[in-house]
Design an enzyme around this catalytic site. Sequence first.
Site, PDB file in Angstrom:
ATOM      1  N   HIS A  21      29.623  34.759  46.598  1.00 45.95           N
ATOM      2  CA  HIS A  21      28.090  34.172  46.317  1.00 45.95           C
ATOM      3  C   HIS A  21      27.545  33.591  47.650  1.00 45.95           C
ATOM      4  O   HIS A  21      26.257  33.298  47.865  1.00 45.95           O
ATOM      5  CB  HIS A  21      28.006  33.486  45.151  1.00 45.95           C
ATOM      6  CG  HIS A  21      27.686  34.226  43.726  1.00 45.95           C
ATOM      7  ND1 HIS A  21      27.155  33.791  43.080  1.00 45.95           N
ATOM      8  CD2 HIS A  21      28.460  35.353  43.655  1.00 45.95           C
ATOM      9  CE1 HIS A  21      27.128  34.727  41.908  1.00 45.95           C
ATOM     10  NE2 HIS A  21      27.787  35.846  42.336  1.00 45.95           N
ATOM     11  N   HIS A 143      35.186  43.299  40.898  1.00 45.71           N
ATOM     12  CA  HIS A 143      34.834  43.203  39.609  1.00 45.71           C
ATOM     13  C   HIS A 143      36.143  43.640  38.787  1.00 45.71           C
ATOM     14  O   HIS A 143      36.268  43.312  37.694  1.00 45.71           O
ATOM     15  CB  HIS A 143      33.739  44.199  39.088  1.00 45.71           C
ATOM     16  CG  HIS A 143      32.467  43.496  39.350  1.00 45.71           C
ATOM     17  ND1 HIS A 143      31.317  44.425  39.306  1.00 45.71           N
ATOM     18  CD2 HIS A 143      32.025  42.430  39.680  1.00 45.71           C
ATOM     19  CE1 HIS A 143      30.298  43.637  39.604  1.00 45.71           C
ATOM     20  NE2 HIS A 143      30.660  42.439  39.762  1.00 45.71           N
ATOM     21  N   TRP A 159      36.125  43.655  32.930  1.00 41.39           N
ATOM     22  CA  TRP A 159      35.855  45.100  33.548  1.00 41.39           C
ATOM     23  C   TRP A 159      37.016  45.751  33.141  1.00 41.39           C
ATOM     24  O   TRP A 159      36.815  47.167  32.816  1.00 41.39           O
ATOM     25  CB  TRP A 159      35.693  45.137  34.906  1.00 41.39           C
ATOM     26  CG  TRP A 159      34.184  44.497  35.546  1.00 41.39           C
ATOM     27  CD1 TRP A 159      33.089  45.418  35.565  1.00 41.39           C
ATOM     28  CD2 TRP A 159      33.623  43.256  35.630  1.00 41.39           C
ATOM     29  NE1 TRP A 159      32.043  44.785  35.892  1.00 41.39           N
ATOM     30  CE2 TRP A 159      32.439  43.615  35.897  1.00 41.39           C
ATOM     31  CE3 TRP A 159      34.211  42.165  35.540  1.00 41.39           C
ATOM     32  CZ2 TRP A 159      31.503  42.388  36.393  1.00 41.39           C
ATOM     33  CZ3 TRP A 159      33.341  40.932  35.891  1.00 41.39           C
ATOM     34  CH2 TRP A 159      32.082  41.192  36.129  1.00 41.39           C
TER      35      TRP A 159
END
Length: 308
Positions: A21, A143, A159
């Site tokens: 991020h 992920h 996931w």
Amino acid sequence: LLQMGGTRGDVIAGLVRLSFHDAGTYSQVEGNGGPDGCLDMASPDNGGIADIITGVESVYQAFSSVISRADFWALAANAALQESLNGAQMDIPFRWGRVDATECTFDEGRLPDSEQGYNHVMSWAIDHLGLTTREITALMGAHTLGRTDPANSGYDGPWVNDDAVFNNDYFDDLINDPWEQEQNDFRSLGIGRVTHQWNRNGRMMLNTDMALGFDIGADINGRVQGRRDRCGGNGNNCSTNVPTRSIVEEYARSNAAFLRDFGPAWVKMQELGVSSSLKNLDSCDTPSQVLTPAPPLATPPASTGNSP
């Protein structure tokens, strides 16, 4: 960080997400953002990341005179990735010299929207970050780690089954398991909208994940309106005519191929906008560049949002 609570997968994924991020807000169009040790905690994109920042900050302050917060976040994420390889090998060279920012409100809306599809993700990755199609496909494999939390993002579940091991399970599951799209409504938890995810035996994929392997159509969320189409597995009813399908298949077949491509793509992302000013660790002759110790961060406010 494990002693502060949370599972191993939560902590490893949280550190990787923090660096992702921080760097993923870069815009080569605007010429700002990127890895600067600053996240706009008022942005819903950063829901659930406050606890990780608080935990990292408690360690960082002991070293704040010799390393920037941005460098520390990047290094912490690299350490987490190495810790999660479960015996596999991946080279993640680290260079230092990122400069901390004190304000980054322009970051709002720069991360991809998980409700969208292929074109949206590629526009973000290629037009704004300057990554290639292959690089962003590899990076989406992050992920594999961690899980979504409905109070943070409006999505629910991991996931893959083992969310503390970094490998190619994400790609294998994506194309070889049958997924059905479902609608979530977690607005009672403060989430600002209805969301959609693809479910299979307690695991999930986002629209942006599925779009790497399948053409999920222009009406991205149309499959929850009575059309129980399955994407993936033996009962696949979705077109596989997407540019990244062959890359996903390659990574699904070979963990070594995935790790080979992820490492350089990850380093490139961590250096977006600052690569020309970074230095190798072996070029640090003396600690002559002693930093003014960074002040402790105020406790980041908890927030909810549309990012896992």
